[in-house]
Design an enzyme around this catalytic site. Structure first.
Site, PDB file in Angstrom:
ATOM      1  CG  HIS A 247      -2.082   0.940   1.072  1.00 16.72           C
ATOM      2  ND1 HIS A 247      -2.007   2.276   1.405  1.00 16.72           N
ATOM      3  CD2 HIS A 247      -3.328   0.729   0.579  1.00 16.72           C
ATOM      4  CE1 HIS A 247      -3.170   2.841   1.129  1.00 16.72           C
ATOM      5  NE2 HIS A 247      -3.991   1.927   0.632  1.00 16.72           N
ATOM      6  CD  GLU A 302      -9.040  -3.917  -3.671  1.00 16.81           C
ATOM      7  OE1 GLU A 302     -10.051  -4.324  -3.047  1.00 16.81           O
ATOM      8  OE2 GLU A 302      -9.111  -3.185  -4.653  1.00 16.81           O
TER       9      GLU A 302
END
Ligand code: ACO
Length: 357
Positions: A247, A302
């Site tokens: 991320h 996700e």
């Protein structure tokens, strides 16, 4: 040329959400993510976001009723939507669907856009299965109505809670790529419809909202827990990125991952899949820690999105579109905030090409 990703650049001040990448914390309008999911739900979270940019500020009850009415109003657009969107990937269909709305209307554009995406996606799913669309029910909650419009039958309370947890969890997340795109568009005074269509476009890619379908592909390809390390190591050796990890902001675990993992567990539908996912997650984190010693790569939202939406029976090519169904509330809140601030977003580039002789 230097790769520039605007890392660390503050491009907006916002009342919407705090993404604390060092401590793995997400706060939306002063509410911790866990409280938001447990107590406010999607309509409450959307109301909180829109209250910051609307005068008068709508109550949760007004937003719930307004979204219900706007879903019913969006139903009238479904024939036009299906005629134009048939055969397209769900995320592309929603991008097109957003443009069927007008900025001016008899309720706020942010309500109408949020409602329309929730009506269009179920209609598209049924249409491609040869089934007629199911009309919205204004009396139901947003998540309950979405599942009912997909299935043609009421979902269980646990399933409704699972989808509500998902669309609430992803409702807003600082200045992510799609929200930034929406704010850039809004800053030109192009309106909310264009901002949402642009947000959907930015969300589509696998480095942002397009990852969860490929996460499921990865789990299928790994097959058994014992195969995880070998399969993942081979993928990394080929130079591939492991979907659902890493991320830009979080240097610790993405707090949304645990929120969604808990929601999958409550569904209890795919116990075997959770065991496989945990094995893949553990192996991936170990391999990434070993290969990227100076850069912490952790599980992102996700990974468990894929499991949750799969457990709810959604086809994997619709996961990104369902992300848009939740995030649209955040995009519109940010777009309205940008317009209130009133400044065009217009950075500069550094020309590194040749000059005329
Ligand atoms: N698997 C393998 N390597 C990775 C991964 C990954 N998932 N993520 C980052 N890396 C590597 C990069 O290859 C890079 O290595 P290098 O320095 O040797 O080239 C290094 O880690 C740093 O990566 P960056 O690209 O600088 O990190 P950035 O902040 O730009 O990327 C991103 C963040 C795009 C999410 C990245 O981690 C990624 O591609 N993850 C996989 C896709 C994914 O899960 N997307 C969903 C993101 S969550 C969301 O948007 C809702």
């Amino acid at each position: 040329m230097t790769a520039i990703g605007l890392d660390g650049v503050v491009a907006a001040e916002t009342l919407m959400s705090l993404v604390d990448g060092q401590n793995g914390r997400l706060v939306i309008r002063g509410r911790e993510l866990a409280d938001l999911v447990a107590e406010d739900g999607f309509e409450g979270a959307a109301a909180l976001l829109w209250q910051a940019v609307s005068d008068p500020a709508p109550t949760r009850a007004a937003v719930a009723a307004g979204l219900g009415a706007a879903r019913v109003a969006a139903w009238a657009l479904v024939p036009r939507f299906l005629a134009a969107a048939r055969g397209k990937a769900p995320i592309d269909a929603l991008m097109l669907g957003a443009t069927l709305l007008d900025d001016a209307g008899d309720s706020p554009a942010e309500w109408r856009l949020t409602a329309a995406l929730a009506v269009f996606l179920p209609a598209l799913l049924r249409d491609r299965d040869g089934l007629g669309p199911v009309a919205p029910d204004a009396a139901l909650g947003h998540a309950a109505d979405i599942l009912r419009m997909i299935r043609g039958a009421e979902a269980t309370a646990a399933e409704v809670a699972g989808l509500d947890a998902y669309i609430t969890t992803v409702i807003d997340h600082g200045l992510n790529a799609s929200t930034f795109a929406a704010r850039v568009i809004a800053s030109t005074q192009a309106g909310l419809v264009a901002a949402v269509a642009g947000g959907i476009g930015a969300l589509k890619g696998p480095l942002h909202g397009g990852a969860p379908g490929p996460v499921l592909d990865m789990l299928d390809a790994v097959g058994t827990p014992g195969n995880a390390t070998a399969w993942l190591a081979a993928a990394l050796d080929r130079g591939e990125r492991l979907m659902g990890f890493g991320h830009r902001i979080y240097r610790v675990r993405d707090p949304r991952a645990d929120m969604l993992k808990a929601a999958v567990r409550r569904l209890d539908a795919k116990a075997g899949r959770i065991a496989l996912a945990e094995a893949v997650e553990g192996a991936a984190l170990a391999l990434l820690a070993d290969r990227y010693r100076n850069r912490r790569l952790e599980t992102n939202v996700e990974f468990y999105t894929a499991l949750l939406l799969d457990a709810l029976g959604l086809p994997r090519d619709t996961f990104t579109a369902m992300f848009a169904v939740g995030r649209v509330a955040g995009w519109t809140a940010h777009a309205l905030e940008q317009v209130r601030g009133g400044r065009l977003i217009r950075p500069e580039s550094r020309y590194v090409g040749p000059l005329a002789a």
